[in-house]
Design a protein around this motif. Structure first.
Motif, PDB file in Angstrom:
ATOM      1  N   THR A  50      -3.445  -1.751  -2.996  1.00  0.00           N
ATOM      2  CA  THR A  50      -4.563  -0.817  -2.933  1.00  0.00           C
ATOM      3  C   THR A  50      -4.647  -0.010  -4.226  1.00  0.00           C
ATOM      4  O   THR A  50      -3.632   0.387  -4.798  1.00  0.00           O
ATOM      5  CB  THR A  50      -4.408   0.144  -1.740  1.00  0.00           C
ATOM      6  N   ASP A  80      -9.855  -1.624  -3.065  1.00  0.00           N
ATOM      7  CA  ASP A  80      -9.938  -0.184  -2.845  1.00  0.00           C
ATOM      8  C   ASP A  80      -9.464   0.164  -1.443  1.00  0.00           C
ATOM      9  O   ASP A  80      -9.545  -0.651  -0.514  1.00  0.00           O
ATOM     10  CB  ASP A  80     -11.361   0.332  -3.100  1.00  0.00           C
ATOM     11  N   SER A  81      -8.976   1.373  -1.275  1.00  0.00           N
ATOM     12  CA  SER A  81      -8.342   1.775  -0.017  1.00  0.00           C
ATOM     13  C   SER A  81      -9.305   1.754   1.165  1.00  0.00           C
ATOM     14  O   SER A  81      -8.900   1.480   2.299  1.00  0.00           O
ATOM     15  CB  SER A  81      -7.766   3.191  -0.168  1.00  0.00           C
ATOM     16  N   ASP A  93       0.837  -1.210   0.000  1.00  0.00           N
ATOM     17  CA  ASP A  93       0.000   0.000   0.000  1.00  0.00           C
ATOM     18  C   ASP A  93       0.865   1.250   0.000  1.00  0.00           C
ATOM     19  O   ASP A  93       1.807   1.368   0.792  1.00  0.00           O
ATOM     20  CB  ASP A  93      -0.909   0.058   1.230  1.00  0.00           C
ATOM     21  N   PRO A 142      -4.624   2.191   5.241  1.00  0.00           N
ATOM     22  CA  PRO A 142      -4.471   0.771   4.921  1.00  0.00           C
ATOM     23  C   PRO A 142      -3.195   0.190   5.515  1.00  0.00           C
ATOM     24  O   PRO A 142      -2.154   0.848   5.545  1.00  0.00           O
ATOM     25  CB  PRO A 142      -4.419   0.759   3.381  1.00  0.00           C
ATOM     26  N   ALA A 201      -9.726  -1.661   2.350  1.00  0.00           N
ATOM     27  CA  ALA A 201      -8.489  -2.027   3.052  1.00  0.00           C
ATOM     28  C   ALA A 201      -8.509  -1.498   4.482  1.00  0.00           C
ATOM     29  O   ALA A 201      -8.104  -2.194   5.422  1.00  0.00           O
ATOM     30  CB  ALA A 201      -7.285  -1.482   2.296  1.00  0.00           C
TER      31      ALA A 201
END
Length: 372
Positions: free
Chosen positions: A65, A96-97, A7, A181, A100
């Protein structure tokens, strides 16, 4: 199977090697940072690989991410994951963040993840108590994000306090989970829930800097939201207003189920005002349709939407973009030529009109070395 999870999308840089078969983290690193991800990521991956006692040949998948987040950070993570996956001959999956971040909260409760998006907006996504996403990531004001939350909902993310204050509700709970994340937390979610396999950045709003060529007086309140099949009705409504022969919601659902196809909706102060549908295949992409509501035309919305999309395609290693336009549509031709498109072919009788058929002009633009 061992996976490498990465990430760089928000306010941290993290990497982890996870053994999802046995359910434990072999090695992980996570460092909060607002900038410097590019310099930090590769050494961090090397460190976790060494600490895990595994070689790259032992990695079966890479998880990363896809945003929302910073434009530079999101692109960096995706490019790194794609490049490493290709060199190792293994798949890469995206998450997607906000999903996460949701993986950071262990409590089985309804959850809203909200991150600061700047300029008075937040990125928000909602999840049920089983961590199933019930509201896809979107950009909105805090007040809008706080609407219709279930009783006893928990709020996580950097904008969590802002959401609770905007709601005025005493039943909402501030989550103590980390607000960015963490690779060791979301990697298994991306893989086991079969995350996005065609990696694309999830940009819900344009960069803070206006795209080159944006006309004076163009709307400064635009945000851009990725739209999936759940937004088919909205896409059909926009398309029906923009064109004489609008496409149905079923047609949009069918198009969006084709691999490589994606849609973007332009919102002016949260109100849908324009759409763009595109399809990518390798290093080429086609703009299938782009349009704005009649009441919102001549405001530079289509120019901002297309300019930002072209910039995104460049960072996805797309080298050439195609689109078609009716020979009678002088306004659209002017817009496309302003952005560097040039005629490469014509299709006779391509469009059906009330009075007969009309030719289509095929336009193309190489992205290499060109700005929007």
């Amino acid at each position: 199977m061992n996976i490498l999870s990465l990430d760089t999308a928000m306010g941290a840089c993290s990497a982890a090697v996870i053994d999802i078969g046995h359910g434990f983290v072999r090695a992980e690193l996570c460092e909060p940072m607002q900038r410097g991800h590019a310099e930090a990521l590769a050494p961090m991956v090397a460190q976790v690989m060494k600490a895990s006692g595994r070689a790259f040949r032992d990695i079966g998948c890479i998880a990363v991410t896809t945003g929302p987040g910073t434009f530079t950070g999101t692109r960096l993570g995706l490019a790194f994951a794609q490049g490493l996956a290709r060199s190792c001959g293994i798949p890469a999956v995206g998450i997607d963040s906000l999903s996460a971040i949701a993986a950071n909260e262990p409590a089985n409760v309804p959850l809203l993840v909200a991150s600061d998006a700047g300029n008075g907006h937040v990125y928000a996504a909602a999840f049920d108590d089983m961590r199933r996403q019930v509201q896809a990531p979107r950009v909105s004001t805090a007040s809008m994000a706080a609407q219709n939350l279930p009783q006893g909902c928990w709020i996580a993310g950097t904008a969590a306090r802002t959401i609770i204050e905007a709601s005025g509700r005493p039943d909402l709970t501030l989550s103590a989970a980390e607000s960015h994340p963490i690779a060791s937390r979301f990697g298994h979610v991306a893989v086991t829930q079969q995350g996005q396999t065609v990696l694309r950045p999830l940009y819900l709003r344009p960069p803070d800097a206006k795209p080159p060529g944006q006309p004076a007086g163009a709307s400064g309140n635009l945000t851009f939201e990725a739209a999936g099949t759940a937004a088919a009705e909205v896409l059909a409504e926009l398309h029906g207003e923009a064109f004489q022969s609008g496409w149905s919601a079923a047609e949009f659902q069918s198009l969006l189920n084709v691999p490589g196809t994606s849609a973007t909706i332009a919102l002016d102060r949260g109100r849908p005002t324009g759409l763009l549908l595109t399809r990518q295949a390798g290093d080429e992409a086609e703009i299938i349709t782009i349009g704005t509501r009649p009441a919102d035309q001549r405001k530079g919305i289509a120019l901002q939407l297309l300019s930002t999309h072209l910039s995104n395609l460049t960072h996805l290693a797309v080298r050439r973009v195609f689109l078609e336009v009716a020979v009678s549509n002088a306004a659209a031709q002017s817009l496309y030529r302003k952005l560097g498109f040039r005629e490469v072919a014509r299709r006779k009788g391509y469009y059906t009109r009330a009075g007969g058929r009309e030719d289509a002009i095929v336009l193309s633009r190489d992205t290499a070395g060109q700005g929007p």
